[in-house]
Design an enzyme around this catalytic site. Structure first.
Site, PDB file in Angstrom:
ATOM      1  N   ARG A   1     -35.268  33.475  38.630  1.00 13.42           N
ATOM      2  CA  ARG A   1     -34.263  34.027  37.724  1.00 13.42           C
ATOM      3  C   ARG A   1     -32.925  33.315  37.891  1.00 13.42           C
ATOM      4  O   ARG A   1     -32.264  32.949  36.906  1.00 13.42           O
ATOM      5  CB  ARG A   1     -34.122  35.528  37.981  1.00 13.42           C
ATOM      6  CG  ARG A   1     -35.417  36.296  37.725  1.00 13.42           C
ATOM      7  CD  ARG A   1     -35.397  37.694  38.316  1.00 13.42           C
ATOM      8  NE  ARG A   1     -34.369  38.530  37.706  1.00 13.42           N
ATOM      9  CZ  ARG A   1     -34.140  39.784  38.083  1.00 13.42           C
ATOM     10  NH1 ARG A   1     -34.872  40.332  39.053  1.00 13.42           N
ATOM     11  NH2 ARG A   1     -33.196  40.482  37.497  1.00 13.42           N
TER      12      ARG A   1
ATOM     13  N   LEU B   1     -42.984  41.402  44.561  1.00 12.71           N
ATOM     14  CA  LEU B   1     -42.508  40.947  43.266  1.00 12.71           C
ATOM     15  C   LEU B   1     -41.366  41.864  42.839  1.00 12.71           C
ATOM     16  O   LEU B   1     -41.347  43.048  43.180  1.00 12.71           O
ATOM     17  CB  LEU B   1     -43.618  41.006  42.207  1.00 12.71           C
ATOM     18  CG  LEU B   1     -44.830  40.083  42.392  1.00 12.71           C
ATOM     19  CD1 LEU B   1     -45.885  40.394  41.322  1.00 12.71           C
ATOM     20  CD2 LEU B   1     -44.431  38.618  42.328  1.00 12.71           C
ATOM     21  N   ASP B   2     -40.424  41.319  42.059  1.00  8.55           N
ATOM     22  CA  ASP B   2     -39.361  42.151  41.503  1.00  8.55           C
ATOM     23  C   ASP B   2     -39.969  43.270  40.668  1.00  8.55           C
ATOM     24  O   ASP B   2     -41.058  43.128  40.101  1.00  8.55           O
ATOM     25  CB  ASP B   2     -38.426  41.317  40.616  1.00  8.55           C
ATOM     26  CG  ASP B   2     -37.618  40.298  41.408  1.00  8.55           C
ATOM     27  OD1 ASP B   2     -37.547  40.431  42.642  1.00  8.55           O
ATOM     28  OD2 ASP B   2     -37.068  39.376  40.780  1.00  8.55           O
ATOM     29  N   ARG B   3     -39.240  44.364  40.538  1.00  2.00           N
ATOM     30  CA  ARG B   3     -39.755  45.554  39.852  1.00  2.00           C
ATOM     31  C   ARG B   3     -40.225  45.239  38.435  1.00  2.00           C
ATOM     32  O   ARG B   3     -41.268  45.722  37.996  1.00  2.00           O
ATOM     33  CB  ARG B   3     -38.674  46.638  39.817  1.00  2.00           C
ATOM     34  CG  ARG B   3     -39.114  47.956  39.210  1.00  2.00           C
ATOM     35  CD  ARG B   3     -38.036  49.016  39.368  1.00  2.00           C
ATOM     36  NE  ARG B   3     -36.801  48.587  38.736  1.00  2.00           N
ATOM     37  CZ  ARG B   3     -36.523  48.762  37.445  1.00  2.00           C
ATOM     38  NH1 ARG B   3     -37.399  49.363  36.662  1.00  2.00           N
ATOM     39  NH2 ARG B   3     -35.387  48.360  36.944  1.00  2.00           N
TER      40      ARG B   3
END
Length: 242
Positions: A194, A94-96
């Site tokens: 996103r 997952l993205d930070r």
């Protein structure tokens, strides 16, 4: 005026490198707004506060699968480091700044191989929730290919020559000029959700990278995942309440 990291270091009794690292990780608020550049010039009177990261919680564990509730601002590989001595390895990332369900499996196990194959065959159900700017009144499917460049950091864009990327969205609630969405992705391109939402001119709140308005964090949460008979759910953080 003074560089933000120098002011932060003095105010919080940190070294310059510690102050820069906190700003780079998105953990610093300057007068209540998230600070993104360590070298931003700010007045001496600037008030800083630090975002506290909650401890990751185990959602589920058995001999095949370890499911963690990942907090925002934690790197996926940093999360793995807490469990790798027991043989657990990330199944996906997952993205930070994205929170929610992240899965680990035992390295080279039969289940791990089946799980990786399920991801490749798009047999994994991945449901997110996101808060975006603007009003989205109807469900729709975004089918726009995405390409990604990696020069120190990853950046993706809609590109007719990119890889197939499909995102299904459904509005759950609308308050003012914000919409809470259920998001389902059969594909898993870098920054897919996103980029797709930004391409509709409804960027995710807190997504400074793709045109979103400033917020304490990126309002994207991995809410539910179904894989090989397992279903893991992470409750929606309070920041998502409209």
């Amino acid at each position: 005026m003074q560089k933000a990291y120098k002011l932060l270091a003095v105010q919080k009794n940190l070294s310059h490198s510690q102050a820069k690292a906190l700003i780079d990780r998105g953990l610093v608020l300057a007068n209540g707004k998230k600070l993104t550049l360590a070298r931003t010039e700010l007045p001496q009177s600037t008030s800083f506060s630090l975002i506290e990261i909650p401890k990751p919680q185990v959602l589920f564990r058995d001999e095949n699968l370890l499911a963690i509730d990942k907090p925002a601002f934690v790197e996926s590989y940093d999360l793995q480091s807490h469990y790798q001595d027991e043989g657990w390895r990330l199944l996906h990332r997952l993205d930070r700044e994205t929170s929610g369900v992240i899965l680990l499996t035992k390295e080279e196990s039969v289940f791990s191989k089946k799980a990786k194959e399920a991801f490749k065959k798009r047999e994994v159900y991945k449901e997110y929730q996101a808060v975006v700017s603007g009003i989205i009144a109807e469900s729709l499917t975004i089918n726009k290919p995405i390409s990604t460049t990696k020069r120190g950091f990853a950046r993706s864009k809609v590109d007719k020559n990119g890889q197939e990327a499909i995102t299904h969205i459904e509005p759950l609630s609308v308050v003012g000029k914000k919409t809470l969405l259920k998001v389902i992705i059969p594909t898993g391109r870098t920054h897919q959700i996103r980029v797709h939402l930004s391409s509709l001119h409804h960027p995710i709140i807190g997504d400074n990278f793709y045109g979103g308005v400033s917020a304490r964090r990126l309002l994207l949460h991995a809410h539910k995942i179904r894989l090989l008979g397992y279903e893991i759910i992470s409750a929606l953080p309070k920041e998502f309440s409209l």
